[in-house]
Structure formats: structure tokens, C-alpha cells
Design a protein around this motif. Structure first.
Motif, mmCIF file in Angstrom:
data_model
loop_
_atom_site.group_PDB
_atom_site.id
_atom_site.type_symbol
_atom_site.label_atom_id
_atom_site.label_comp_id
_atom_site.label_asym_id
_atom_site.label_seq_id
_atom_site.Cartn_x
_atom_site.Cartn_y
_atom_site.Cartn_z
ATOM 1 N N LEU A 115 47.656 34.015 36.764
ATOM 2 C CA LEU A 115 47.520 34.280 38.191
ATOM 3 C C LEU A 115 48.909 34.291 38.827
ATOM 4 C CD1 LEU A 115 44.541 31.902 39.034
ATOM 5 C CD2 LEU A 115 44.448 34.364 38.690
ATOM 6 N N PRO A 116 49.095 35.014 39.928
ATOM 7 C CA PRO A 116 50.408 35.054 40.597
ATOM 8 C C PRO A 116 50.570 33.884 41.558
ATOM 9 C CG PRO A 116 48.917 36.544 41.694
ATOM 10 C CD PRO A 116 48.128 35.944 40.552
ATOM 11 N N TYR A 117 50.716 32.679 40.999
ATOM 12 C CA TYR A 117 50.841 31.500 41.842
ATOM 13 C C TYR A 117 52.046 31.613 42.772
ATOM 14 C CZ TYR A 117 47.793 29.537 38.232
ATOM 15 O OH TYR A 117 46.769 29.312 37.340
ATOM 16 N N GLN A 118 51.965 30.922 43.902
ATOM 17 C CA GLN A 118 53.116 30.884 44.807
ATOM 18 C C GLN A 118 54.312 30.238 44.114
ATOM 19 O OE1 GLN A 118 51.941 28.998 48.457
ATOM 20 N NE2 GLN A 118 50.979 30.852 49.244
ATOM 21 N N GLU A 122 48.661 40.408 42.394
ATOM 22 C CA GLU A 122 47.403 40.163 41.705
ATOM 23 C C GLU A 122 47.544 39.557 40.312
ATOM 24 O OE1 GLU A 122 48.027 42.892 43.384
ATOM 25 O OE2 GLU A 122 46.467 42.928 44.936
ATOM 26 N N ILE A 123 48.723 39.665 39.701
ATOM 27 C CA ILE A 123 48.838 39.221 38.314
ATOM 28 C C ILE A 123 50.299 39.001 37.943
ATOM 29 C CG2 ILE A 123 49.041 41.540 37.312
ATOM 30 C CD1 ILE A 123 47.176 40.612 35.049
ATOM 31 N N ARG A 124 50.499 38.116 36.975
ATOM 32 C CA ARG A 124 51.821 37.921 36.376
ATOM 33 C C ARG A 124 51.700 38.248 34.889
ATOM 34 N NH1 ARG A 124 56.504 34.995 37.687
ATOM 35 N NH2 ARG A 124 58.079 35.490 36.110
ATOM 36 N N VAL A 125 52.578 39.097 34.356
ATOM 37 C CA VAL A 125 52.543 39.453 32.943
ATOM 38 C C VAL A 125 53.910 39.180 32.325
ATOM 39 C CG1 VAL A 125 50.695 41.150 33.146
ATOM 40 C CG2 VAL A 125 53.062 41.879 33.491
ATOM 41 N N VAL A 126 53.887 38.717 31.074
ATOM 42 C CA VAL A 126 55.106 38.419 30.345
ATOM 43 C C VAL A 126 54.999 39.044 28.962
ATOM 44 C CG1 VAL A 126 56.540 36.609 29.323
ATOM 45 C CG2 VAL A 126 55.525 36.260 31.576
ATOM 46 N N LEU A 127 56.043 39.761 28.555
ATOM 47 C CA LEU A 127 56.107 40.330 27.215
ATOM 48 C C LEU A 127 56.913 39.392 26.327
ATOM 49 C CD1 LEU A 127 55.572 42.782 25.308
ATOM 50 C CD2 LEU A 127 57.806 43.664 26.035
ATOM 51 N N VAL A 128 56.309 38.963 25.220
ATOM 52 C CA VAL A 128 56.984 38.065 24.292
ATOM 53 C C VAL A 128 57.014 38.709 22.908
ATOM 54 C CG1 VAL A 128 56.300 36.011 25.568
ATOM 55 C CG2 VAL A 128 54.848 36.838 23.704
ATOM 56 N N PRO A 148 34.948 43.972 32.767
ATOM 57 C CA PRO A 148 34.855 44.299 34.200
ATOM 58 C C PRO A 148 36.107 43.886 34.961
ATOM 59 C CG PRO A 148 32.916 43.073 33.431
ATOM 60 C CD PRO A 148 33.949 42.975 32.360
ATOM 61 N N LEU A 149 36.340 44.547 36.081
ATOM 62 C CA LEU A 149 37.426 44.157 36.984
ATOM 63 C C LEU A 149 36.952 42.962 37.810
ATOM 64 C CD1 LEU A 149 38.826 47.564 38.268
ATOM 65 C CD2 LEU A 149 40.066 45.834 36.976
ATOM 66 N N TYR A 150 37.474 41.779 37.472
ATOM 67 C CA TYR A 150 37.122 40.575 38.205
ATOM 68 C C TYR A 150 38.062 40.392 39.398
ATOM 69 C CZ TYR A 150 34.447 39.412 34.003
ATOM 70 O OH TYR A 150 33.572 39.441 32.951
ATOM 71 N N TYR A 151 37.701 39.432 40.252
ATOM 72 C CA TYR A 151 38.554 39.125 41.411
ATOM 73 C C TYR A 151 39.951 38.739 40.937
ATOM 74 C CZ TYR A 151 40.220 36.937 45.704
ATOM 75 O OH TYR A 151 40.958 36.604 46.806
ATOM 76 N N TYR A 152 40.006 37.931 39.865
ATOM 77 C CA TYR A 152 41.289 37.589 39.256
ATOM 78 C C TYR A 152 41.525 38.561 38.105
ATOM 79 C CZ TYR A 152 41.039 33.279 41.949
ATOM 80 O OH TYR A 152 40.955 32.367 42.966
ATOM 81 N N LEU A 153 42.480 39.450 38.263
ATOM 82 C CA LEU A 153 42.727 40.505 37.299
ATOM 83 C C LEU A 153 43.122 39.951 35.936
ATOM 84 C CD1 LEU A 153 42.760 43.562 37.018
ATOM 85 C CD2 LEU A 153 45.137 43.562 37.792
ATOM 86 N N SER A 154 43.807 38.815 35.927
ATOM 87 C CA SER A 154 44.212 38.229 34.647
ATOM 88 C C SER A 154 42.994 37.877 33.801
ATOM 89 C CB SER A 154 45.072 36.979 34.878
ATOM 90 O OG SER A 154 44.383 36.014 35.639
ATOM 91 N N TRP A 214 41.818 41.026 31.857
ATOM 92 C CA TRP A 214 42.634 41.353 30.698
ATOM 93 C C TRP A 214 42.434 40.346 29.570
ATOM 94 C CZ3 TRP A 214 44.120 46.037 30.313
ATOM 95 C CH2 TRP A 214 44.529 46.776 31.435
ATOM 96 N N LYS A 215 42.333 39.069 29.895
ATOM 97 C CA LYS A 215 42.144 38.050 28.867
ATOM 98 C C LYS A 215 40.811 38.242 28.149
ATOM 99 C CE LYS A 215 45.005 34.367 30.869
ATOM 100 N NZ LYS A 215 45.005 32.990 31.444
ATOM 101 N N GLU A 216 39.763 38.566 28.907
ATOM 102 C CA GLU A 216 38.458 38.794 28.285
ATOM 103 C C GLU A 216 38.507 40.012 27.366
ATOM 104 O OE1 GLU A 216 34.040 40.313 29.628
ATOM 105 O OE2 GLU A 216 34.975 38.720 30.826
ATOM 106 N N ALA A 217 39.140 41.079 27.825
ATOM 107 C CA ALA A 217 39.233 42.288 27.013
ATOM 108 C C ALA A 217 40.032 42.035 25.740
ATOM 109 C CB ALA A 217 39.856 43.419 27.820
ATOM 110 N N GLU A 218 41.115 41.267 25.843
ATOM 111 C CA GLU A 218 41.926 40.947 24.669
ATOM 112 C C GLU A 218 41.086 40.194 23.628
ATOM 113 O OE1 GLU A 218 45.045 41.644 23.847
ATOM 114 O OE2 GLU A 218 46.299 41.857 25.647
#
Length: 256
Positions: free
Chosen positions: A54-57, A128-134, A167-173, A176-180
């Protein structure tokens, strides 16, 4: 919903911001994310994974959560065991899905040491989301921001692949996690599965229940494509990897 995307070093590089107009799929019909997000780069000798949060403050909290998520995906994709089944009932009117019972088995005691050697390659944040490539090593990647591709990715028939749409949930992350996770279940079922009869439903002799079972090792799994579909309201993940049948619950594969 229109927001600003930003790229942040989060203590592992120079702090920098790249402002871009972003229309994400749960609030619009297109999005801007780094090119590596939509199509995973092919880097010889380096395995890659994306982590989500999630894109926390608190930007550092968001980064650390996404980084750990990516490390864990990289860790489990190297080798894990998938066991379980998918039950469905058959009747003259058709087939009905009755539920999945799958588990991913992994020796998590090795994860802390593995995580210490993972390299952070890039990070990007939107409202809506934070993504990190590792990755398992350093690599030059395409950091340009691109819209979500509208075309379906080219699928190779020479390697085992599978996909899943969440599905596109309220929290986009969460989407993606479910699809992964579920794309890896589909990969396991595509590689090896057997159908077993579970009998008939009580008081409904015409309704027979079958279970599609799999007990396999997933080896060197890689997410290769991600797509987001506004009109159908889903995100889709494509994965590839090797599937080795597990002859017994304690069977261990020979990892190359």
C-alpha cells in the motif's frame, strides 16, 4: 482518479522524484508505471521479482513492505512445493466450481539469509500502490514510465506457462498479490494434475464431485507479464517455470 507517481531511492540510492500524471485502473482507464512492471526484463544470470505494498504516508514503511514482498516472491520462486486440489461438481446442467484447497510449502528458515543478498533495482510509488523491483544481482533496466499495454503479450509454446486474472480491489496491491499467487497454482495444475472422484452429493445422486489434485515442485518460476484491464475490471499475471511431480509428501527435487 488522477495522481502523481514518484520514484524514491528509500535510503538505497539518491533520493529523487519523477512527477508524472497517473490514471490508475481503479480510477481511470490507463496507468503509467515503469516498463519493467508490465514486461519483466530478460537479464542473463539474474532472477527478478516485483514486490507490492500500500502507498503508506510513511514512505519508508511502504518501501520496506514492498521490498520484503518482492524478496519473498523471489525466494519462493526459486523452489517451492504446491499441494492441494480443486473440487468441482458435475450435473446434467453443467459443472460447478466448489472451491480450492492449495498450500505452498517452503523452508522459511532460509529466507533471512537469502534476503540479505537481494538487490533493489528500482522503486516506484503512486497514490494507489508502491512497487519495488528486486533481483539476485545488479542489472541495467528500462526505468521509463509507460502506459499499461493494451495488447496481449506474445506467448511462447516452448515453455510451460500459465496465467490468472484477479479482480480490481479497492487496494490495488491486493489484486496483484492474488494474481501472482494464483497464477502459480495454475502453473502447477498445468504441469501435473490428476482427477479423483469424491462421490456424489448427499440427496443429489446426479451431482458427482471430482477433485483435480496436484502435488508438485515449482522450480525457477518467473512472472513474465502483467496487464490491467479496465473494461473487465481485472489484473492478469503470466508466469513460467518448471514443474516436477512430487512422488511423496517428503520428496525433494534435484534443483539445477
Amino acid at each position: 482518479m488522477i495522481g502523481n507517481g514518484r520514484r524514491i531511492g528509500s535510503g538505497l540510492g539518491t533520493l529523487g522524484f519523477i512527477l508524472a500524471g497517473v490514471i490508475l485502473a481503479n480510477g481511470g482507464d490507463e496507468s503509467l508505471l515503469p516498463a519493467w512492471f508490465w514486461d519483466t526484463p530478460e537479464i542473463p544470470g539474474v532472477r527478478l521479482a516485483v514486490g507490492y505494498s500500500l502507498p503508506y504516508q510513511d514512505s519508508e514503511t511502504a518501501y520496506q513492505e514492498a521490498f520484503r514482498d518482492g524478496c519473498w516472491r523471489l525466494f519462493t520462486d526459486w523452489e517451492s512445493r504446491i499441494t492441494g486440489g480443486r473440487a468441482h461438481a458435475s450435473a446434467p446442467e453443467g459443472t460447478m466450481h466448489m472451491g480450492d484447497t492449495f498450500a505452498q510449502v517452503i523452508d522459511s528458515t532460509l529466507f533471512p539469509g537469502f534476503m540479505k543478498n537481494v538487490v533493489r533495482l528500482d522503486s516506484f510509488s503512486t497514490p494507489e500502490i508502491r512497487v519495488v523491483l528486486v533481483g539476485t544481482g545488479k542489472a541495467n533496466i528500462d526505468r521509463n514510465l509507460t502506459k499499461a499495454p493494451s495488447e496481449k503479450p506474445a506467448i511462447s509454446r516452448s515453455v510451460l506457462q500459465a496465467r490468472f486474472s484477479a479482480p480490481l480491489y479497492y487496494y490495488l496491491s491486493s489484486s496483484w498479490k492474488e494474481a501472482e499467487a494464483k497464477a502459480r497454482i495454475e502453473l502447477a495444475l498445468s504441469g501435473f494434475a490428476v482427477t479423483k472422484g469424491l462421490g456424489s452429493v448427499k440427496d443429489q445422486a446426479a451431482l458427482s464431485v471430482m477433485n483435480l489434485e496436484t502435488h508438485v515442485f515449482l522450480i525457477n518460476v518467473q512472472t513474465i507479464h502483467r496487464r490491467i484491464h479496465d473494461q473487465s475490471g481485472v489484473v492478469t499475471i503470466w508466469v513460467r517455470g518448471s514443474v516436477i511431480p512430487a512422488e511423496s509428501p517428503n520428496d525433494e527435487p534435484e534443483h539445477e
